[in-house]
Scaffold this active site. Sequence first.
Site, PDB file in Angstrom:
ATOM      1  N   ARG A 171      49.764  22.191 124.014  1.00  0.00           N
ATOM      2  CA  ARG A 171      50.415  20.972 124.512  1.00  0.00           C
ATOM      3  C   ARG A 171      49.373  19.861 124.548  1.00  0.00           C
ATOM      4  O   ARG A 171      48.185  20.113 124.825  1.00  0.00           O
ATOM      5  CB  ARG A 171      50.968  21.189 125.929  1.00  0.00           C
ATOM      6  N   HIS A 182      53.734  18.033 115.803  1.00  0.00           N
ATOM      7  CA  HIS A 182      54.281  19.123 116.637  1.00  0.00           C
ATOM      8  C   HIS A 182      55.182  20.038 115.792  1.00  0.00           C
ATOM      9  O   HIS A 182      56.389  20.162 116.074  1.00  0.00           O
ATOM     10  CB  HIS A 182      55.050  18.561 117.839  1.00  0.00           C
TER      11      HIS A 182
HETATM   12  P1  NAP Z   1      52.364  33.558 126.455  1.00  0.00           P
HETATM   13  O1  NAP Z   1      52.817  34.748 125.694  1.00  0.00           O
HETATM   14  O2  NAP Z   1      52.902  33.330 127.817  1.00  0.00           O
HETATM   15  O3  NAP Z   1      50.776  33.627 126.496  1.00  0.00           O
HETATM   16  C1  NAP Z   1      50.022  32.770 127.281  1.00  0.00           C
HETATM   17  C2  NAP Z   1      48.570  33.227 127.293  1.00  0.00           C
HETATM   18  O4  NAP Z   1      47.806  32.257 128.003  1.00  0.00           O
HETATM   19  C3  NAP Z   1      48.379  34.565 128.012  1.00  0.00           C
HETATM   20  O5  NAP Z   1      47.397  35.326 127.373  1.00  0.00           O
HETATM   21  C4  NAP Z   1      47.889  34.133 129.398  1.00  0.00           C
HETATM   22  O6  NAP Z   1      47.086  35.077 130.069  1.00  0.00           O
HETATM   23  C5  NAP Z   1      47.062  32.914 129.029  1.00  0.00           C
HETATM   24  N1  NAP Z   1      46.895  32.041 130.185  1.00  0.00           N
HETATM   25  C6  NAP Z   1      47.838  31.402 130.915  1.00  0.00           C
HETATM   26  N2  NAP Z   1      47.282  30.723 131.931  1.00  0.00           N
HETATM   27  C7  NAP Z   1      45.956  30.959 131.862  1.00  0.00           C
HETATM   28  C8  NAP Z   1      44.857  30.566 132.651  1.00  0.00           C
HETATM   29  N3  NAP Z   1      44.992  29.782 133.725  1.00  0.00           N
HETATM   30  N4  NAP Z   1      43.641  31.002 132.291  1.00  0.00           N
HETATM   31  C9  NAP Z   1      43.475  31.808 131.222  1.00  0.00           C
HETATM   32  N5  NAP Z   1      44.484  32.226 130.422  1.00  0.00           N
HETATM   33  C10 NAP Z   1      45.708  31.800 130.746  1.00  0.00           C
HETATM   34  O7  NAP Z   1      52.680  32.214 125.639  1.00  0.00           O
HETATM   35  P2  NAP Z   1      52.880  32.058 124.057  1.00  0.00           P
HETATM   36  O8  NAP Z   1      54.227  32.506 123.645  1.00  0.00           O
HETATM   37  O9  NAP Z   1      51.705  32.661 123.377  1.00  0.00           O
HETATM   38  O10 NAP Z   1      52.860  30.462 123.918  1.00  0.00           O
HETATM   39  C11 NAP Z   1      51.764  29.686 124.340  1.00  0.00           C
HETATM   40  C12 NAP Z   1      52.085  28.208 124.290  1.00  0.00           C
HETATM   41  O11 NAP Z   1      52.128  27.744 122.948  1.00  0.00           O
HETATM   42  C13 NAP Z   1      53.448  27.799 124.839  1.00  0.00           C
HETATM   43  O12 NAP Z   1      53.445  27.757 126.241  1.00  0.00           O
HETATM   44  C14 NAP Z   1      53.667  26.442 124.206  1.00  0.00           C
HETATM   45  O13 NAP Z   1      53.215  25.417 125.062  1.00  0.00           O
HETATM   46  C15 NAP Z   1      52.810  26.488 122.946  1.00  0.00           C
HETATM   47  N6  NAP Z   1      53.629  26.392 121.730  1.00  0.00           N
HETATM   48  C16 NAP Z   1      53.415  25.361 120.860  1.00  0.00           C
HETATM   49  C17 NAP Z   1      54.159  25.268 119.696  1.00  0.00           C
HETATM   50  C18 NAP Z   1      53.904  24.207 118.672  1.00  0.00           C
HETATM   51  O14 NAP Z   1      54.678  24.081 117.727  1.00  0.00           O
HETATM   52  N7  NAP Z   1      52.842  23.445 118.770  1.00  0.00           N
HETATM   53  C19 NAP Z   1      55.137  26.237 119.423  1.00  0.00           C
HETATM   54  C20 NAP Z   1      55.319  27.264 120.326  1.00  0.00           C
HETATM   55  C21 NAP Z   1      54.554  27.343 121.483  1.00  0.00           C
HETATM   56  P3  NAP Z   1      47.661  36.517 130.516  1.00  0.00           P
HETATM   57  O15 NAP Z   1      47.829  37.279 129.217  1.00  0.00           O
HETATM   58  O16 NAP Z   1      46.624  37.076 131.381  1.00  0.00           O
HETATM   59  O17 NAP Z   1      48.969  36.258 131.182  1.00  0.00           O
HETATM   60  C1  GLV Z   2      57.238  24.476 121.127  1.00  0.00           C
HETATM   61  O1  GLV Z   2      56.441  23.638 121.341  1.00  0.00           O
HETATM   62  C2  GLV Z   2      57.530  25.595 121.977  1.00  0.00           C
HETATM   63  O2  GLV Z   2      57.045  25.622 123.115  1.00  0.00           O
HETATM   64  O3  GLV Z   2      58.260  26.487 121.529  1.00  0.00           O
END
Ligand code: NAP
Ligand code: GLV
Length: 309
Positions: free
Chosen positions: A224, A272
């Site tokens: 983000r 994005h």
């Molecule tokens: P996820 O499965 O919830 O994974 C989040 C990771 O971040 C986990 O490993 C978590 O640790 C870690 N984390 C969270 N808070 C933390 C902290 N304070 N300190 C250290 N590590 C921390 O999420 P995801 O599905 O991988 O997605 C991640 C993010 O990608 C989304 O929230 C979204 O904002 C972004 N995204 C962007 C796009 C785009 O097109 N640019 C698309 C999709 C998603 P733990 O494993 O210990 O819980």
């Molecule tokens: C996109 O940014 C998502 O969070 O899926």
Amino acid sequence: MRILFYAEGGKPEPWLAELKTAFPAAQLRVWQEGDNEPADYAVVWKPPLAMLQPRAGLKAVFNVGAGVDAILQFGDALPAGVPIVRLDDAGMGVQMAEYVTHAVLRYFRRFDEFEVQARAGQWRFLKPHDKEHFSVGILGLGVLGSRIAQALAHFDFPLSGWSRTPKNVPGVQCYAGQEGFDAFLHNSRVLVCVLPLTAETGGILNRVTLGRLPPGAYLINVARGAHLVEDDLLALVQNGHITAATLDVFHEEPLPPAHPFWQEPRITITPHMAALTLREDSVRQIAGKIRALERGEPIAGVVDLTRGY
Ligand code: NAP
Ligand code: GLV
């Protein structure tokens, strides 16, 4: 079954058609201002708070994205006891892996510099980077971060990852929590941010933390815009501490025309699009979870409101 749909800036019809295929007998409607009628499920992207007001019958809110920051910003105003469910990969993992692998390889093989040379009509060999010193550190080892690590492992990059709770990922040097953060940064020539945006992670990419990366580091932010202090990155690119950055997300989207990033050739901008929501995959996943809930079974991907993701 009554399903309420809302997606900021998106066309609802294809979603309704997909949901109708999954649940032919369901009553589907697009949320309009003033609609406080009962619904069993809501399927949303960046909904206004008015849509999320307590609603009779509501059993779950499905977010058609991985990040739930746009919903959790409403805090205590969210309906109590109604689970919010994020997308679990649903085709986004492989897209993230493609995007980040492309960016890492572009810098590692110096394509960014060859592009500049080619525009100047220069045929000049540049010595490749030393892979041993081209370590990639992934902030966030969740659904998407671990898929990125898996993809980069094919190219033998030294890999590390940082998460909130300790992890054990084969081939990835894992760091966790504040106590592991500085060592993780010192060890990351390329820093990839794929963290959720929470109270703890907003502004995490700043002058101090980016300053702890090795000199000549690279930044890839696919999480983000609010993770990054944009002026701090600009200063660090301009003083050479950060060689280049690839950014998919910004404080303000679309990135305003007058934003200084547009004028900085070492910053690569994409709109994005690192991992797009795939409608068919998403509805398939949501439909499977609705069926599980209707059978009284637990589902994965329920957001923990306390930790914020
Ligand atoms: P996820 O499965 O919830 O994974 C989040 C990771 O971040 C986990 O490993 C978590 O640790 C870690 N984390 C969270 N808070 C933390 C902290 N304070 N300190 C250290 N590590 C921390 O999420 P995801 O599905 O991988 O997605 C991640 C993010 O990608 C989304 O929230 C979204 O904002 C972004 N995204 C962007 C796009 C785009 O097109 N640019 C698309 C999709 C998603 P733990 O494993 O210990 O819980
Ligand atoms: C996109 O940014 C998502 O969070 O899926």
